[in-house]
Design an enzyme around this catalytic site. Structure first.
Site, PDB file in Angstrom:
ATOM      1  N   VAL A 111       0.860  -1.185   0.000  1.00 38.04           N
ATOM      2  CA  VAL A 111       0.000   0.000   0.000  1.00 38.04           C
ATOM      3  C   VAL A 111       0.893   1.231   0.000  1.00 38.04           C
ATOM      4  O   VAL A 111       1.563   1.517   0.992  1.00 38.04           O
ATOM      5  CB  VAL A 111      -0.937   0.022   1.225  1.00 38.04           C
ATOM      6  CG1 VAL A 111      -1.806   1.281   1.205  1.00 38.04           C
ATOM      7  CG2 VAL A 111      -1.810  -1.228   1.255  1.00 38.04           C
ATOM      8  N   LYS A 112       0.911   1.930  -1.127  1.00 40.65           N
ATOM      9  CA  LYS A 112       1.692   3.165  -1.237  1.00 40.65           C
ATOM     10  C   LYS A 112       1.046   4.172  -2.184  1.00 40.65           C
ATOM     11  O   LYS A 112       1.079   5.371  -1.937  1.00 40.65           O
ATOM     12  CB  LYS A 112       3.127   2.874  -1.671  1.00 40.65           C
ATOM     13  CG  LYS A 112       3.269   2.035  -2.923  1.00 40.65           C
ATOM     14  CD  LYS A 112       4.715   1.598  -3.097  1.00 40.65           C
ATOM     15  CE  LYS A 112       4.849   0.630  -4.283  1.00 40.65           C
ATOM     16  NZ  LYS A 112       6.198   0.029  -4.364  1.00 40.65           N
ATOM     17  N   TYR A 118       2.136  -9.875 -44.826  1.00 40.01           N
ATOM     18  CA  TYR A 118       0.822 -10.502 -44.966  1.00 40.01           C
ATOM     19  C   TYR A 118       0.849 -11.836 -44.230  1.00 40.01           C
ATOM     20  O   TYR A 118       1.868 -12.224 -43.661  1.00 40.01           O
ATOM     21  CB  TYR A 118       0.428 -10.689 -46.431  1.00 40.01           C
ATOM     22  CG  TYR A 118       1.448 -11.404 -47.308  1.00 40.01           C
ATOM     23  CD1 TYR A 118       1.569 -12.794 -47.299  1.00 40.01           C
ATOM     24  CD2 TYR A 118       2.284 -10.686 -48.164  1.00 40.01           C
ATOM     25  CE1 TYR A 118       2.494 -13.441 -48.096  1.00 40.01           C
ATOM     26  CE2 TYR A 118       3.213 -11.329 -48.972  1.00 40.01           C
ATOM     27  CZ  TYR A 118       3.308 -12.708 -48.935  1.00 40.01           C
ATOM     28  OH  TYR A 118       4.220 -13.356 -49.720  1.00 40.01           O
ATOM     29  N   HIS A 157       6.271 -26.670 -44.889  1.00 39.78           N
ATOM     30  CA  HIS A 157       4.837 -26.483 -44.624  1.00 39.78           C
ATOM     31  C   HIS A 157       4.425 -27.117 -43.291  1.00 39.78           C
ATOM     32  O   HIS A 157       3.433 -27.851 -43.208  1.00 39.78           O
ATOM     33  CB  HIS A 157       4.000 -27.041 -45.770  1.00 39.78           C
ATOM     34  CG  HIS A 157       4.244 -26.334 -47.072  1.00 39.78           C
ATOM     35  ND1 HIS A 157       4.102 -24.973 -47.227  1.00 39.78           N
ATOM     36  CD2 HIS A 157       4.640 -26.805 -48.281  1.00 39.78           C
ATOM     37  CE1 HIS A 157       4.387 -24.632 -48.469  1.00 39.78           C
ATOM     38  NE2 HIS A 157       4.725 -25.725 -49.133  1.00 39.78           N
ATOM     39  N   ASN A 174      -3.306 -37.692 -40.375  1.00 42.80           N
ATOM     40  CA  ASN A 174      -2.777 -38.944 -39.862  1.00 42.80           C
ATOM     41  C   ASN A 174      -1.282 -39.032 -40.162  1.00 42.80           C
ATOM     42  O   ASN A 174      -0.865 -38.795 -41.281  1.00 42.80           O
ATOM     43  CB  ASN A 174      -3.493 -40.127 -40.502  1.00 42.80           C
ATOM     44  CG  ASN A 174      -4.890 -40.324 -39.970  1.00 42.80           C
ATOM     45  OD1 ASN A 174      -5.102 -40.261 -38.768  1.00 42.80           O
ATOM     46  ND2 ASN A 174      -5.839 -40.604 -40.846  1.00 42.80           N
ATOM     47  N   HIS A 203      -3.469 -31.489 -35.427  1.00 40.25           N
ATOM     48  CA  HIS A 203      -4.317 -30.993 -36.512  1.00 40.25           C
ATOM     49  C   HIS A 203      -4.010 -29.546 -36.848  1.00 40.25           C
ATOM     50  O   HIS A 203      -3.294 -28.882 -36.136  1.00 40.25           O
ATOM     51  CB  HIS A 203      -5.798 -31.135 -36.125  1.00 40.25           C
ATOM     52  CG  HIS A 203      -6.238 -32.558 -36.009  1.00 40.25           C
ATOM     53  ND1 HIS A 203      -6.550 -33.134 -34.790  1.00 40.25           N
ATOM     54  CD2 HIS A 203      -6.377 -33.525 -36.926  1.00 40.25           C
ATOM     55  CE1 HIS A 203      -6.901 -34.401 -34.993  1.00 40.25           C
ATOM     56  NE2 HIS A 203      -6.797 -34.661 -36.286  1.00 40.25           N
TER      57      HIS A 203
END
Length: 526
Positions: A69-70, A217, A278, A420, A526
Site C-alpha cells: 500500500v503506497k 501478410y 509447410h 494422420n 491438426h
C-alpha cells in the site's frame, strides 16, 4: 475534448523495469518537471543526483505492508483522475490538497518472468501488481489531460513532447490504448494462472501478447498478419537474433517454430537436425556431428527439403553451413553459429540465419488457441513424452535394442507430423514421412513411396525404408496399414494401441514376424 498540448509539470515514475528511466527522469528534471516516485525507483533517481519527491508527500501517508500500500490513495488517484475543466473537481483538489499529475510512468511487477521461471505460489502472488494497474487505468481514462507510459520504448514520445509544449491529445490517446492493452494482458495471464492452480479451464479468456512485428501478410497475400510475444522470453524464433536475410514471413515464422520445437525434443546427447516444409518434417536425424545429422535428414526427402526450414540443436559450423547452401533453404535456426558458418551464409543474402542462446524447453507448458465459428478452442500444449519403460511389447517378437531406439525416435517425430501421421526411421534418421492424410493407410503408403523416390534421387540400391521401424501417431484401426508398412520393409512398429481391433492388428504383426509396442499415448496434431 480539444487537441491542445498539455505541458508536463509533474510526473509520477514507479517502474519495475528500470531500463532508460534515469535518462527520462534527467531530461524531465532539466525541463523543470517535478519528479515524484516510489521505493526503488526513487532510490535510483536520487543516486543519479536528481531531486525526487516521495509519493508519501502527496498522500500524507507512508508506504506500509511491505510496499503493498503506497499509491492506493486519493492523493495519487485524485491527481490522475481530476477533470481540470470542471470547477467542482478543481475545488475538491484545493480542499483536499491534491496536486495534479500530468505524466504517469509505470510498468508492472514482473509476473510473466516469475511464471516463466517456475516460481512457487507465494512468489507468484507477490508479483501480482495492484497499485500499478490501478494508476495506469486511472491515467488512461483521463487521457484528455494525463499522459501514461507503460513501456520504455515509448519514452521517446515524452522526450519529444518536452520541447514541443507538452503532449498532444493524439499522443495521449495512443498511449492510453497501449496502457489498457498492457493491463488486459497482465490480468489475463494472472487469471489463467489462477485457473490452472484450480485445475480448471479459465471461465473467461483472451489473447495476451505484445506486438513483435507487423508482417507483410499472412499465409496468403490477401491476409493481414502480425507476430506477438507472450512475455515468457522462451528461446525460439521470436526471441532469436536474425543475423542476416530478409524479413521473416508469417509462414517462415510458423515453420521455423515447428522446426525448432521438434529438434529441441530430440536427444540432447547427440547432434540433431530437423528439416521442415509447410509445418511438417520432411527429414530429421541424430548423428555424431551436425554435418552428419544434416546429411542423414536431407537424404530422407531431398526434393521436399528445397525451400525448407532447417533447425539444429548444436551451433552451426562452417562445414554444415556449406552443405546447407548446396540447396535453396529459407531459414536456418540454431543455438549459435561460428564465424566460418556466418561467412558461408553471407554469400547467400536471402538466406535467413537465426541464432538463439538456448533450445526451447520441450517440457514447458503453454496454451494453444484455435478460432472456430462463434469462439475458439483452448488446450494445453502437448508436452507428453514416452520413455522406453512405458512401452508394452504386444507381439511374440521383442524389438532389438537398435529397433527400440529407432521406435522411440520415430514416435517423437510422429508427434510433430500432421495427422494422420506415419514415420519410418532407421539408424536415428527418418527415411519416410506420410502426413495429413484422411486415411492412415494412405499415409503409410505415401511415406513408403517418398522413401522410394529419395532412394532414386540418391542413387541407392533400395529404399531406406527396408529394415526400418514405423511409428503411427494414433492406433491402426485395421491391419491394412500395418501390412502396408511390413510390405514396404518395416520390421518393428510403435503405436498407441486402443483400437477395438487391436487383437487383429497384433495377430497380423505376429504373422509378419514384426515386433510391435504400444505406448498408450496418442499424439494427434491438426
Amino acid at each position: 475534448m480539444t487537441d491542445a498540448r498539455i505541458p508536463i509539470r509533474r510526473a509520477l515514475l514507479s517502474v519495475s523495469d528500470k531500463t532508460g528511466v534515469a535518462d527520462l527522469a534527467r531530461r524531465l528534471s532539466a525541463a523543470g518537471v517535478e519528479l515524484v516516485s516510489t521505493g526503488g525507483t526513487a532510490r535510483l533517481l536520487r543516486d543519479e543526483g536528481l531531486a525526487v519527491r516521495d509519493v508519501s508527500d502527496l498522500t500524507g501517508f507512508p508506504e506500509v505492508m511491505d510496499g503493498r500500500v503506497k499509491t492506493l490513495h486519493p492523493g495519487v488517484h485524485g491527481g490522475l483522475l481530476a477533470d481540470r475543466s470542471k470547477p467542482e473537481h478543481l475545488s475538491a483538489m484545493e480542499a483536499h490538497g491534491i496536486a495534479p499529475i500530468d505524466l504517469l510512468v509505470v510498468n508492472l511487477y514482473p509476473f510473466e518472468r516469475a511464471l516463466a521461471s517456475g516460481a512457487d505460489d507465494a512468489t507468484m502472488v507477490e508479483n501480482i501488481d495492484i497499485g500499478g494497474p490501478a494508476m495506469i487505468r486511472a491515467a488512461a481514462k483521463n487521457h484528455a489531460l494525463v499522459a501514461v507510459v507503460t513501456d520504455p520504448e515509448d519514452y521517446e514520445v515524452i522526450l519529444g513532447a518536452i520541447g514541443n509544449g507538452g503532449t498532444s491529445l493524439e499522443e495521449r490517446r495512443r498511449l492510453a490504448g497501449i496502457a489498457y492493452g498492457r493491463t488486459a494482458q497482465y490480468d489475463q495471464m494472472i487469471a489463467t494462472w489462477f485457473a490452472k492452480q484450480a485445475g480448471e479451464a479459465p471461465r473467461r479468456i483472451g489473447m495476451a501478447g505484445r506486438l513483435a512485428q507487423t508482417l507483410r501478410y499472412g499465409e496468403n497475400p490477401h491476409q493481414d498478419a502480425a507476430a506477438y510475444t507472450d512475455g515468457t522470453n522462451r528461446p525460439g524464433v521470436l526471441t532469436a537474433e536474425q543475423v542476416q536475410g530478409k524479413a521473416l514471413s508469417y509462414n517462415n515464422l510458423n515453420d521455423t517454430d515447428a522446426a525448432y520445437e521438434l529438434v529441441a525434443e530430440l536427444p540432447r546427447d547427440r547432434a540433431a537436425v530437423a528439416i521442415i516444409k509447410h509445418a511438417n518434417p520432411c527429414g530429421a536425424a541424430v548423428g555424431a556431428t551436425i554435418a552428419e545429422a544434416y546429411e542423414a535428414a536431407l537424404r530422407c526427402d531431398p526434393v521436399s527439403a528445397f525451400g525448407g526450414i532447417v533447425a539444429l540443436n548444436r551451433p552451426l559450423d562452417g562445414p554444415t553451413a556449406e552443405m546447407i547452401t548446396g540447396i535453396f533453404t529459407e531459414v536456418v535456426i540454431a543455438p549459435g553459429a561460428d564465424e566460418a558458418a556466418r561467412a558461408a551464409f553471407a554469400k547467400k543474402k536471402n538466406l535467413r540465419l537465426l541464432v538463439t542462446d538456448a533450445l526451447p524447453d520441450p517440457d514447458q507448458h503453454g496454451m494453444l488457441l484455435k478460432p472456430i465459428a462463434g469462439g475458439f478452442l483452448f488446450q494445453d500444449k502437448d508436452t507428453r513424452r514416452v520413455s522406453a519403460d512405458e512401452l508394452k511389447v504386444v507381439t511374440k517378437r521383442q524389438p532389438t535394442d537398435e529397433e527400440m531406439a529407432d521406435l522411440l525416435f520415430a514416435f517423437t517425430i510422429a508427434k510433430h507430423v500432421k495427422s494422420n501421421a506415419i514415420v519410418y526411421a532407421k539408424n536415428g534418421s527418418t527415411v519416410g514421412v506420410g502426413a495429413g492424410q484422411m486415411s492412415r493407410l494412405d499415409s503409410t503408403r505415401i511415406a513408403a513411396i517418398k522413401s522410394e523416390d529419395a532412394a532414386l534421387a540418391s542413387k541407392l540400391k533400395e529404399p531406406l525404408v527396408k529394415g526400418s521401424v514405423v511409428a503411427s501417431d494414433a492406433f491402426f484401426p485395421f491391419a491394412d496399414g500395418l501390412l502396408a508398412a511390413a510390405a514396404a520393409g518395416a520390421t518393428a512398429v510403435i503405436q498407441p494401441g486402443g483400437s477395438i481391433r487391436d487383437d487383429e492388428v497384433i495377430e497380423a504383426a505376429d504373422k509378419e514376424g514384426l515386433a510391435m509396442v504400444f505406448t498408450g499415448v496418442r499424439h494427434f496434431r491438426h
